[in-house]
Design an enzyme around this catalytic site. Structure first.
Site, PDB file in Angstrom:
ATOM      1  N   ASP A  95      -2.298   6.528  -3.430  1.00  0.00           N
ATOM      2  CA  ASP A  95      -1.306   5.880  -2.961  1.00  0.00           C
ATOM      3  C   ASP A  95      -0.725   4.844  -3.821  1.00  0.00           C
ATOM      4  OD1 ASP A  95      -3.367   4.115  -2.591  1.00  0.00           O
ATOM      5  OD2 ASP A  95      -2.562   3.709  -0.540  1.00  0.00           O
ATOM      6  N   ASP A 144      -5.820   2.414  -3.073  1.00  0.00           N
ATOM      7  CA  ASP A 144      -7.174   2.358  -2.359  1.00  0.00           C
ATOM      8  C   ASP A 144      -7.128   3.695  -1.528  1.00  0.00           C
ATOM      9  OD1 ASP A 144      -5.183   2.095  -0.291  1.00  0.00           O
ATOM     10  OD2 ASP A 144      -6.035   0.133   0.143  1.00  0.00           O
ATOM     11  N   ASP A 186      -1.120   1.661  -4.088  1.00  0.00           N
ATOM     12  CA  ASP A 186      -1.873   0.640  -4.451  1.00  0.00           C
ATOM     13  C   ASP A 186      -3.189   1.121  -4.785  1.00  0.00           C
ATOM     14  OD1 ASP A 186      -2.707   0.830  -1.854  1.00  0.00           O
ATOM     15  OD2 ASP A 186      -3.473  -1.264  -1.745  1.00  0.00           O
ATOM     16  N   SER A 196       1.050  -1.215  -0.010  1.00  0.00           N
ATOM     17  CA  SER A 196      -0.088  -0.092   0.100  1.00  0.00           C
ATOM     18  C   SER A 196       0.846   1.364  -0.051  1.00  0.00           C
ATOM     19  CB  SER A 196      -0.887   0.136   1.043  1.00  0.00           C
ATOM     20  OG  SER A 196      -1.931   1.135   1.124  1.00  0.00           O
TER      21      SER A 196
END
Length: 463
Positions: free
Chosen positions: A247, A251, A249, A108
């Site tokens: 960000d 999400d 990834d 992430s």
């Protein structure tokens, strides 16, 4: 049964250190594959389960993808590879392709040295705790590959990116577009680098994309949703109307107005909730977290919108939404969940909901946010002995009670233990910045003294 490896967001750690090693990930893939093949997935006789693997742009993703694929194949599971793909895209594609599970290799918003693995069910939701426990239970079993004729196959999903782009666009009303808007989008050199820009462009926006040159090492580095300064500078430089930062990834999302003023997840949720309420589109209320700014709660109250707090973490927000049968929630970090649009938090789709509110109302982001100003908030982390419980200290309880009496209904005090470090997080917020600073520092000092006293007692005890 407690879980040793799975946390609230899958398995995560430093690459090369347990558990993020090739050896562990092969066993993880094998164990997950055995759980899939032994479960009732309503497969036809002789049909193998199939799993999608997506990843972000970390250099370690290549190594971990190969290890995961090997373990799954050895267990007799077919593997579909999407290449770099946002976490919410894997959740969507798992559902759309009627697969048995989806797996994301990502840490992430963390730096490139970290990586992690998270699983999605066939419905595009995070795996139930019981399934994660079942996978963990099989990690120590010997890895015995299936006979050659029963090994899993692997193939690339060449249209994965295009499918997800169309899905994102489908969440924006057909009668509106983004023509005339200049939008800066910061992809954090992460998984959205070939997706976020095209989504906005195909909806009509003039797009300036930054953070779109991943090299395996620069994901989240001084860019993206955790470093808003890069977005602010680009918005001002290009004289854009709005900025969007995601960000690594995809999400999380934060946004800026045309002046470069940042808007966090709390503010964006408020704007979307207000627009939906005014147009009869809001189902139920809004779910936030213990850290959601009090100004947001008070602002929603004025709009007659119910509000409830969950523990910190999008997993807990999602659980609260499901319990209350609501659709909208999230946290200040930029995790925003719109359950009427997707099964999980999605940065691109969340940004589109804000843009929808702008286009539908004819107002700028600045104008939409003019009726709510975040209260000053101060967070102080105090290091304490392992196992220290602030709620057992009379001095801490007294200081907290004094602060709450002084702040009354215009402020809030929260003490909570970190889930990963020996820290007590002292958070104070309120209308008066002076009072907030005073009480945050005073309570933090009381916590330090109480913790020091406990350390002294520990040292005095015989070994």
């Amino acid at each position: 049964m407690t879980r040793k490896y799975f946390g609230t967001d899958g398995i995560r750690g430093r690459v090369g250190e347990a558990p993020i090693t090739p050896e562990f990930v092969i066993h993880l893939g094998y164990s997950a594959g055995k759980v899939l093949t032994s479960s009732d997935w309503h497969l036809s006789k002789g049909e193998r389960p199939a799993v999608l693997i997506g990843k972000d742009t970390r250099i370690s993703g290549y190594m971990l993808e190969s290890a995961l694929q090997a373990g799954l194949s050895a267990a007799g599971v077919d593997v579909l590879l999407s290449g770099p793909m946002p976490t919410p895209a894997v959740a969507y594609l798992t559902r759309a392709l009627r697969l048995q599970a989806g797996i994301v290799i990502s840490a992430s918003h963390n730096p490139f040295e970290d990586n992690g693995i998270k699983f999605f069910s066939a419905l595009g939701a995070k795996l139930p705790d019981a399934t994660e426990q079942e996978i963990e239970a099989g990690l120590n079993a010997p890895l015995k590959a299936m006979p050659s004729a029963q090994l899993g196959k692997a193939r690339r999903v060449n249209d994965a990116r295009g499918r997800y782009i169309e899905f994102c666009k489908s969440t924006f009303p057909n009668h509106l577009d983004l023509r005339g808007l200049r939008v800066v989008v910061d992809c954090a050199h992460g998984a959205t680098y070939q997706i976020a820009g095209p989504v906005l462009h195909e909806l009509g926006a003039e797009v300036v994309a930054i953070g779109i040159h991943p090299d395996g090492l620069n994901i989240n580095h001084e860019c993206g949703a955790t470093h808003g300064a890069a977005l602010q500078e680009a918005v001002r430089h290009h004289r854009a109307d709005i900025g969007v930062a995601l960000d690594g990834d995809g999400d999380r999302v934060i946004m800026t107005d045309g002046e470069g003023m940042l808007y966090d997840g709390d503010q964006l949720i408020y704007l979307v909730a207000k627009h939906r309420k005014q147009n009869g589109l809001l189902k139920g209320g809004v779910a936030g977290t213990l850290m959601t700014n009090l100004a947001i709660e008070n602002g929603l109250k004025k709009l007659d919108i119910p509000f409830a707090r969950a523990n910190v973490g999008d997993r807990y927000v999602l659980e609260l939404l499901q319990i209350k049968n609501w659709q909208l929630g999230g946290e200040g970090s930029g995790h925003i969940i719109c359950l009427d649009k997707h099964t999980t938090g999605d940065g691109i789709i969340s940004a589109l909901q804000v843009l929808y509110a702008m286009r539908d109302s004819g107002k700028t982001l600045t104008e939409l946010a003019s009726d709510v100003t975040l209260y000053p908030q101060q967070l102080i982390n105090v290091r304490v002995p392992k196992g220290f419980d602030a709620h057992n200290s009379l001095a801490i309880k007294t200081a907290q009670a004094e602060a709450e009496r002084d702040l009354d209904t215009t402020g809030r005090v929260l003490l909570r233990a970190s889930g990963t470090e020996p820290l007590i997080r002292v958070m104070v917020e309120g209308e008066s910045g002076q009072k907030v600073k005073h009480w945050a520092e005073k309570i933090a000092e009381v916590v330090r003294n109480a913790a020091a006293g406990e350390r002294s007692v520990e040292k005095a005890l015989p070994n």
